[in-house]
Structure formats: structure tokens, C-alpha cells
Design a protein around this motif. Structure first.
Motif: not given
Length: 275
Positions: A126-128, A195-197, A202-203, A242-246
Motif C-alpha cells: 500500500r502507499g497512496p 502514505e504507508a498507513g 512502513l517496515k 518520502e514514505i510516511s505513516a500515521e
């Protein structure tokens, strides 16, 4: 006044100029899990809830597409643009239809508003596509355009001790930021984010970067503004991804001003400063 937020606008796609669009397409297909296809001179990459296109030219942003909630929301955005007497420009034709329209900000960046079409479901991590961060010599002018003329809301600022705005984060829906800006000695892209959620996803992205021998250039860390977890990598054109979460979700709170210190950009360690 907050028309972009009322419209529920979100970053739908980006079109980048590149000296080697084919090389970029291969990278995004392999590393970012976005299968590539060529349509004329344009390379298009699409993955689960993420869309990118690459055209020949000097490295930079060709356009950023924001999708509105529905046709009424798009009409409201167009009425806002007309009321502000901004020049309405034709959209690029990769995803949006004829109802879409574009405007240019004070730095010349083209921003397009339209409606999302159905995307065939695809498998993969996932990753919008989540937000775009601009580089600008004048972030206050960027805020004046997106907040003052389009109806975004500023969520947070980072300011120097003399009061200068070093960075700002604005939103066009309930997510902490969909468009941000850092003060730099140039104009264009600072970075863009997927966005990784949550931390577990993210891991997965970190493991995927390792499998593809793509080094993480910053992170894992946690930003102050937005409170999101993050990693940064680079594509072949050295754009920061960037890949980010939360990421923080905001329904109603005033903007907050953060100091110019490491903990603002990375609450877990060192920051990467711009100019």
C-alpha cells in the motif's frame, strides 16, 4: 473561505519532467510497484492509489493533480478561482477529463483540479500518493496563493527566531498536509510523499528498498508537524521520495508554530535542513 477543504481535494497524481523519462518509469515500476506503460512521448506509472507520469525535459514538476470529492465540489473550486480572477488553464490529459482546469501559483507551478476516474484494483504494498512539498524562495507567497486564493488551511509553521517562515504545511482535506512548502534558494519540488498507513506497512517499504538496493537517505524518524513516521529515498533524478505513516488527522484546531530546531523535523534524531 476554506473551499479546497470543503471540496475534499487530495493529491491524485503528479507529472514530472525528466532528462530520461524511461529510466524514471523503470525505477517507479520496479521499486515503487507502479507498472509502467508508454503513451506516445509520456511514460505513465500506476500502482494502488498512486499515479505518476514522466515527460522529457529539465528535471522538475510539470503539474500536480488534485481530485475533488464530486462534480459540485469541482464547480465550487472553479467558482473560487474565477472569483479570485486567476487565469484558468487547460489541464494535462493523463487522468482528468474535460471538466478539469489548471492554475499557476506565484512560482509558476501548475496545479490541476479535476475528478478521479475509476482505477482498476491492483495488488502490491500500500502507499497512496499523499502530499507534495514545494521549494520556494518565498513560502509566504505560496501560502498566500494556496490558502488565500484556493482555500487551503495552514496546519503548522516552522519559523526562525527573527519571525521568517522557514516552512509551512497546508491541508485541503482532514489530513495534516496535502501541500507544504520549505524556504529554499530555488523553486520547484522539495519532496513528495506516499502514505504507508501504519508502522507495519512502513517496515514493508523499508524491506522493499533493501531488496532493491535503494538506500534510505533519511529515517526512520518522526516529524513534529503532522506527527508522521517517515523514511526518505531518492529516485534516479535525485528527487526526494518520502514514505510516511500515521499522519495526523485534523478536524478543528488552530495552526501551531514550531521553532527552527532538529526536533521539529525529526523528533527522533537529526534533521535534514534546507537553506
Amino acid at each position: 473561505m476554506n473551499d479546497a477543504v470543503k471540496a475534499g481535494a487530495y493529491l491524485h497524481h503528479m507529472v514530472l519532467r525528466s532528462p530520461d523519462p524511461a529510466k524514471m518509469a523503470v525505477f517507479y515500476a520496479d521499486v515503487m510497484n507502479m507498472p509502467a506503460r508508454q503513451e506516445g512521448d509520456v511514460w505513465i506509472c500506476e500502482g494502488p492509489m498512486r499515479r505518476m507520469a514522466f515527460i522529457a525535459g529539465d528535471r522538475g514538476l510539470a503539474s500536480a493533480g488534485f481530485a475533488c470529492r464530486d462534480a459540485d465540489a469541482l464547480a465550487m473550486m472553479r467558482a473560487r478561482v474565477e472569483a479570485e480572477q486567476l487565469e484558468i488553464l487547460p489541464p494535462e490529459g493523463h487522468w482528468f477529463g474535460d471538466e478539469a482546469f489548471g492554475v499557476r501559483d506565484d512560482d509558476g507551478n501548475l496545479v490541476v483540479f479535476g475528478l478521479s476516474s475509476h482505477q482498476t484494483a491492483s495488488k502490491g504494498v500500500r502507499g497512496p500518493l499523499q502530499h507534495l512539498t514545494l521549494a520556494s524562495r518565498d513560502p509566504d507567497a505560496i501560502e498566500g496563493f494556496y490558502v488565500g486564493k484556493l482555500g487551503f488551511i495552514t496546519s503548522d509553521y516552522a519559523r526562525a527566531s527573527d519571525g521568517r517562515t522557514l516552512a509551512l504545511w497546508t491541508r485541503s482535506n482532514h489530513e495534516h498536509h496535502t501541500l507544504a512548502c520549505f524556504r529554499r534558494g530555488r523553486q520547484g519540488i522539495d519532496h513528495f510523499s506516499f502514505e504507508a498507513g501504519d508502522w507495519s506497512v512502513l517496515k514493508e517499504w523499508c524491506d522493499r528498498m533493501g531488496e532493491h538496493h535503494v538506500p534510505i537517505v533519511w529515517g526512520p524518524g518522526r516529524h513534529g508537524p503532522g506527527n508522521n513516521l517517515f523514511i526518505f529515498v531518492e529516485d534516479p533524478d535525485r528527487n526526494w521520495i518520502e514514505i510516511s505513516a500515521e499522519l495526523e488527522v485534523i478536524y478543528d484546531r488552530p495552526s501551531h508554530t514550531w521553532p527552527a530546531e532538529d526536533r521539529t523535523l525529526n523528533m527522533w534524531g537529526k534533521a535534514i535542513y534546507r537553506d
